[in-house]
Design a protein around this motif. Structure first.
Motif, PDB file in Angstrom:
ATOM      1  N   ALA A 181       0.844  -1.223   0.001  1.00  0.00           N
ATOM      2  CA  ALA A 181      -0.133   0.132  -0.060  1.00  0.00           C
ATOM      3  C   ALA A 181       0.647   1.294  -0.033  1.00  0.00           C
ATOM      4  N   ILE A 219      13.365 -10.693   9.567  1.00  0.00           N
ATOM      5  CA  ILE A 219      12.225  -9.744   9.956  1.00  0.00           C
ATOM      6  C   ILE A 219      12.620  -8.654  11.172  1.00  0.00           C
ATOM      7  N   ARG A 275      20.830  -3.578  16.115  1.00  0.00           N
ATOM      8  CA  ARG A 275      20.986  -2.638  16.960  1.00  0.00           C
ATOM      9  C   ARG A 275      21.357  -3.243  18.058  1.00  0.00           C
ATOM     10  N   ALA A 315       0.173   2.389   6.344  1.00  0.00           N
ATOM     11  CA  ALA A 315      -0.152   3.216   4.971  1.00  0.00           C
ATOM     12  C   ALA A 315      -1.705   2.607   4.561  1.00  0.00           C
ATOM     13  N   ALA A 316      -2.010   1.306   4.657  1.00  0.00           N
ATOM     14  CA  ALA A 316      -3.053   0.952   4.110  1.00  0.00           C
ATOM     15  C   ALA A 316      -4.262   1.239   5.095  1.00  0.00           C
ATOM     16  N   ARG A 329       4.306  -5.574  13.026  1.00  0.00           N
ATOM     17  CA  ARG A 329       4.083  -4.603  11.864  1.00  0.00           C
ATOM     18  C   ARG A 329       5.289  -3.470  12.054  1.00  0.00           C
ATOM     19  N   MET A 366       7.658  -3.594  13.557  1.00  0.00           N
ATOM     20  CA  MET A 366       9.258  -4.123  13.687  1.00  0.00           C
ATOM     21  C   MET A 366       9.759  -4.127  12.233  1.00  0.00           C
ATOM     22  N   THR A 367       8.918  -4.258  11.188  1.00  0.00           N
ATOM     23  CA  THR A 367       9.559  -4.299   9.796  1.00  0.00           C
ATOM     24  C   THR A 367       9.734  -2.933   9.419  1.00  0.00           C
ATOM     25  N   ASP A 368       9.148  -2.020  10.164  1.00  0.00           N
ATOM     26  CA  ASP A 368       9.009  -0.541   9.527  1.00  0.00           C
ATOM     27  C   ASP A 368      10.114   0.362  10.031  1.00  0.00           C
ATOM     28  N   LEU A 421       9.668   2.401  15.590  1.00  0.00           N
ATOM     29  CA  LEU A 421      10.638   1.358  16.167  1.00  0.00           C
ATOM     30  C   LEU A 421      11.613   1.699  17.046  1.00  0.00           C
ATOM     31  N   ASP A 422      11.978   3.110  17.176  1.00  0.00           N
ATOM     32  CA  ASP A 422      12.998   3.403  18.087  1.00  0.00           C
ATOM     33  C   ASP A 422      12.203   3.476  19.240  1.00  0.00           C
ATOM     34  N   TYR A 429      11.586  -0.163  20.581  1.00  0.00           N
ATOM     35  CA  TYR A 429      12.930  -0.857  21.030  1.00  0.00           C
ATOM     36  C   TYR A 429      13.116  -0.480  22.401  1.00  0.00           C
ATOM     37  N   ILE A 461       7.926 -16.008  17.705  1.00  0.00           N
ATOM     38  CA  ILE A 461       7.038 -14.895  17.000  1.00  0.00           C
ATOM     39  C   ILE A 461       6.751 -15.410  15.655  1.00  0.00           C
ATOM     40  N   TYR A 462       7.386 -16.421  14.894  1.00  0.00           N
ATOM     41  CA  TYR A 462       7.126 -16.796  13.534  1.00  0.00           C
ATOM     42  C   TYR A 462       5.754 -17.339  13.470  1.00  0.00           C
ATOM     43  N   PHE A 463       5.348 -17.937  14.768  1.00  0.00           N
ATOM     44  CA  PHE A 463       3.971 -18.548  14.532  1.00  0.00           C
ATOM     45  C   PHE A 463       2.753 -17.522  14.762  1.00  0.00           C
ATOM     46  N   ILE A 494       3.766 -14.589  12.994  1.00  0.00           N
ATOM     47  CA  ILE A 494       3.889 -14.070  11.426  1.00  0.00           C
ATOM     48  C   ILE A 494       3.499 -14.926  10.322  1.00  0.00           C
ATOM     49  N   PRO A 516      -1.058 -17.471   8.826  1.00  0.00           N
ATOM     50  CA  PRO A 516      -2.091 -17.659   7.972  1.00  0.00           C
ATOM     51  C   PRO A 516      -1.531 -19.062   7.255  1.00  0.00           C
ATOM     52  N   ILE A 517      -0.062 -18.921   6.831  1.00  0.00           N
ATOM     53  CA  ILE A 517       0.631 -20.074   6.219  1.00  0.00           C
ATOM     54  C   ILE A 517       0.502 -21.476   7.287  1.00  0.00           C
TER      55      ILE A 517
END
Lengths: 241, 241
Positions: A54, A200, A207, B54-55, B143, B145-147, B152-153, B156, B196-198, B200, B203-204
């Motif tokens: 997006a 990820i 950091r 953004a979306a 979300r 974390m990847t941005d 993030l600061d 963290y 955390i992967y469980f 992220i 859906p998979i």
DNA sequence: ACCTCTCATTCAAACGAATGATTAAATCAA
DNA sequence: TTGATTTAATCATTCGTTTGAATGAGAGGT
């Protein structure tokens, strides 16, 4: 012709097409419609992966590709069409990454299966955490994973399912347990999660570690050690049953 | 007044304020400015986490909160201001999740430290993978974390750093290794990544496992087993040095 | 060689819709 | 009345997409 001045020469925009066209009828490379397609996909992979679908605008994508905005609609129908093309490109390029693990005849012993898994972990770490060329692919793939409305269906069938299935086979052979059991499938997901998190959580990890970029060496050491420990635990658990 | 008809009654919009105001001077709850603030933050957490910053449009957020679009600007200055407020809310609510692990006097033995870590894994799995109330928090956190350009600061400093530091202390005590060593910090990140992967890859994973929702039980079993195996391996590695 | 036609591709410009933000009036308890 | 809060309406901007005109290379006729 692109006139955007501020641009790191990162993925190198489309080739200059001022010169004579060497031959668009020959096939697909050089400067021409295929070059535009490729440049748009490369730009889409980078921006979709870096900012999310997006947040990446068609104008920004076209500028990075050195193409016109309308080229997206012309070649892919829409922004969503470009997203699909990017997903297919990821699946295509990703099919070769695990080649070393899946290649050749099936392993004939648990030890050999374990070595295959170790090689797989190393390959995935190198690809996901370090390889600069693959950074855009990994970023795009992980973005799409969290977006149910995106290209997840396509990526699941073309990437996730076959790779995860192969890893489960190896895991089962290395531990002497059922490759299709719930335990095995979850264990493999957990192993993958360990690796993927280093992409990820990359900004956070860099950091916290005080690194400027990911160090593949220490990562491989830790993750292979965890893999071996988990395989041992699963083997013991399997025998206890 | 919201007129959007298609909406699952998920988190129940702001309380109906047609009735008499019981007393806004009393403090902060019920219907009033604080209720609007809280509803906007809740809606922001859900939509930012679910669709990305953004979306998610301000109008959609306001509609879900049962508030006017201008309320975002009034209470938080801007959409980005609401994002910051959401991040602070995450940090505030998350501080209590690991209370069981970090509470009380420091563990007096490696075995006690290991038990604390196991309890921590169970708490994190319950929170991140299963708890329906915390789904929005976890989605928002991951979300962001990847941005890199996001909150993030702030997250963290308020979430990652203190929690990771405490886990490293426990890990060091459980394995008899240096809590500040590169190995320890990476191992803790790898453990967290598994969990955390469980979220992220939710859906998979649901698709691959054939589940309708995450099953905390099998997840805990696998992850605690991996934790123990990794701790054993790290202990052995530490003694070998 | 020259011209014209054809078709695929690229281009600048513009479209309507949606965005984040702002305004001034309205609302309501104190 | 007062001051805080909510509201509908509107702001300029940006979005994804579309348009119709240029561009350029090959085909075929003369």
């Amino acid at each position: 012709m692109p006139r955007d001045p501020d641009k790191t020469s990162a993925p190198k925009n489309r080739a200059d097409r001022t010169g004579p066209n060497t031959g668009p009828s020959t096939g697909r490379d050089e400067a021409g419609p295929e070059a535009t397609r490729a440049a748009l996909i490369a730009a889409g992979l980078h921006l979709f992966g870096h900012k999310g679908f997006a947040a990446a605008s068609t104008r920004e994508i076209a500028a990075r590709a050195g193409a016109n905005v309308a080229a997206i609609g012309y070649h892919f129908g829409s922004k969503a069409g470009l997203r699909l093309a990017c997903a297919d490109e990821v699946a295509r390029r990703l099919a070769g990454v695990m080649a070393r693990v899946e290649a050749g005849s099936p392993p004939r012993s648990p030890q050999e299966a374990r070595q295959r898994l170790q090689a797989g972990v190393r390959a995935m770490v190198a690809f996901i955490a370090a390889a600069p060329e693959a950074a855009d692919l990994a970023a795009f793939l992980l973005r799409e994973m969290t977006d149910e409305a995106g290209t997840l269906d396509r990526l699941y069938d073309s990437v996730v399912s076959p790779r995860h299935g192969e890893l489960c086979r190896l895991w089962g052979q290395a531990t002497g347990t059922d490759p299709d059991s719930e335990d095995t499938r979850l264990s493999v997901f957990a192993m993958i999660g360990q690796i993927i998190y280093f992409r990820i959580g990359r900004p956070i990890i860099l950091r916290r570690m005080g690194w400027r970029q990911m160090q593949a060496g220490p990562l491989c050491d830790i993750l292979v050690r965890h893999l071996n420990a988990a395989l041992d635990a699963a083997t013991a658990e399997g025998k206890a049953k």
